[in-house]
Design a protein around this motif. Structure first.
Motif, PDB file in Angstrom:
ATOM      1  N   UNK A 251       7.555  10.530  -0.737  1.00  0.00           N
ATOM      2  CA  UNK A 251       8.136   9.250  -0.169  1.00  0.00           C
ATOM      3  C   UNK A 251       7.730   8.898   1.170  1.00  0.00           C
ATOM      4  N   UNK A 252       6.916   7.847   0.986  1.00  0.00           N
ATOM      5  CA  UNK A 252       6.224   7.173   2.341  1.00  0.00           C
ATOM      6  C   UNK A 252       7.290   6.143   2.925  1.00  0.00           C
ATOM      7  N   UNK A 253       7.155   6.226   4.380  1.00  0.00           N
ATOM      8  CA  UNK A 253       7.876   5.360   4.790  1.00  0.00           C
ATOM      9  C   UNK A 253       7.210   4.247   5.767  1.00  0.00           C
ATOM     10  N   UNK A 254       5.869   4.508   6.189  1.00  0.00           N
ATOM     11  CA  UNK A 254       4.831   3.622   6.543  1.00  0.00           C
ATOM     12  C   UNK A 254       3.470   4.303   6.645  1.00  0.00           C
ATOM     13  N   UNK A 255       2.813   3.402   7.110  1.00  0.00           N
ATOM     14  CA  UNK A 255       1.130   3.944   7.590  1.00  0.00           C
ATOM     15  C   UNK A 255       0.884   3.013   8.645  1.00  0.00           C
ATOM     16  N   UNK A 256      -0.222   3.813   9.201  1.00  0.00           N
ATOM     17  CA  UNK A 256      -0.920   3.039  10.234  1.00  0.00           C
ATOM     18  C   UNK A 256      -2.382   3.160  10.034  1.00  0.00           C
TER      19      UNK A 256
ATOM     20  N   UNK B  15       0.966  -1.273   0.186  1.00  0.00           N
ATOM     21  CA  UNK B  15      -0.063  -0.102  -0.001  1.00  0.00           C
ATOM     22  C   UNK B  15       0.870   1.409  -0.001  1.00  0.00           C
ATOM     23  N   UNK B  16       1.949   1.161   0.618  1.00  0.00           N
ATOM     24  CA  UNK B  16       2.800   2.207   0.704  1.00  0.00           C
ATOM     25  C   UNK B  16       3.529   2.502  -0.625  1.00  0.00           C
TER      26      UNK B  16
END
Ligand SMILES: [Mn+2]
Ligand SMILES: [Mn+2]
Ligand SMILES: [Zn+2]
Ligand SMILES: [Zn+2]
Lengths: 161, 161
Positions: free
Chosen positions: A132-137, A121-122
């Motif tokens: 620039x995506x490091x993570x998601x919650x 998903x990131x």
DNA sequence: CTATTGTTAGTAATGATTCTCATTACGAAC
DNA sequence: GTTCGTAATGAGAATCATTACTAACAATAG
């Protein structure tokens, strides 16, 4: 030796402390144990109360100081604010693996969700947006079983956190 | 008539106010406009500063009171705490549609993501856990383009919120 | 007009968190 | 084991965001 002998379970913990030259003092060890030993994503105040049952002189300041330190060392995590009642107080999580949560919008209780995290998903989101995506919650909301039980009436009953 | 004549754009707004018997007073209207007129997910303090540029005597208390009121009426939303710098202050969102966010872990800036929301995720999660889920929100984290630009150095530079 | 209700500015009060500082606990080196 | 530099702590003050309260005013209903 100057650090801990046991506590080998959470290897990272002792190891990190040693590397940085920190001591696993009484208050510090208890604070760590309390956060790691519960799944209720406690507030600093709750941790303080628990720690005092064993070391009655520990101050709230020490609890905050060490919680922040432990977060910095990656031994525990802080949960960014939660919606619903009892918002406004930081919550800590002894589970440092990436995972999502379910928050009861009525009582404010927080539960871990063991579902796998979708790393793709990131990547997809990054591709689409150029960010620039490091993570998601993911935060899921609803009413917990307990709150569903005591139906409608007695709503708004803030419970101790 | 006793309520607003314009402001028909955000139909719900005026309508809701009328139904409940609220007036769209000067301070109230400005507060609503400020939140709806920006995409920066402002704090109460930011809204207060903006409102004062037009009505210099509006108090911070009035801003909070009305922000909460508007949230209650569903005319704006409150974003549950965000991670990163500047946490600890409530943030409001004029975009009441369900959407996700990207938060820069460096400067704390928040961006809307227009990607579609996957309602089926709620159903699937509910089925697996037995929880009754009303909705979910996804927070993506990373460094925004701006923060990536001014590389490494000058980090930790908290910016006004 | 008069009672009622909605709103507000100003300010005191809270709750959570951080900071300051004097004191104590440790570990390393005499 | 005494000394010394540094880490850690307790107690309480300080800060920040937010809420509560109050007195004065304004709009509205009857
Ligand atoms: Mn958790
Ligand atoms: Mn938004
Ligand atoms: Zn509940
Ligand atoms: Zn940024």
């Amino acid at each position: 030796m100057r650090i801990i002998t046991n506590n080998s379970a959470n290897g990272l913990g002792a190891e990190t402390l040693r590397r940085r030259g920190f001591r696993l003092t009484g208050p510090r060890r208890l604070i760590l144990e309390m956060v790691q030993g519960t799944d209720r994503h406690p507030t600093a105040d709750w941790v303080h109360r628990q720690v005092r049952r064993r070391l009655s002189r520990v101050s709230l300041g020490t609890v905050y100081r060490n919680l922040r330190l432990l977060v910095e060392e990656g031994m525990i995590k802080e949960l960014p604010g939660i919606a619903g009642p009892q918002a406004g107080a930081a919550r800590f999580d002894g589970n440092t693996t990436i995972h999502h949560h379910f928050t009861c919008s009525e009582c404010g209780g927080i539960r871990d969700l063991s579902e796998a995290v979708d790393r793709s998903l990131d990547r997809r989101m990054a591709a689409r947006t150029g960010l620039r995506i490091s993570h998601h919650r993911i935060e899921f909301y609803g009413r917990c079983p307990a709150c569903q039980a005591r139906q409608g009436r007695r709503r708004r009953s803030r419970k101790r956190r």
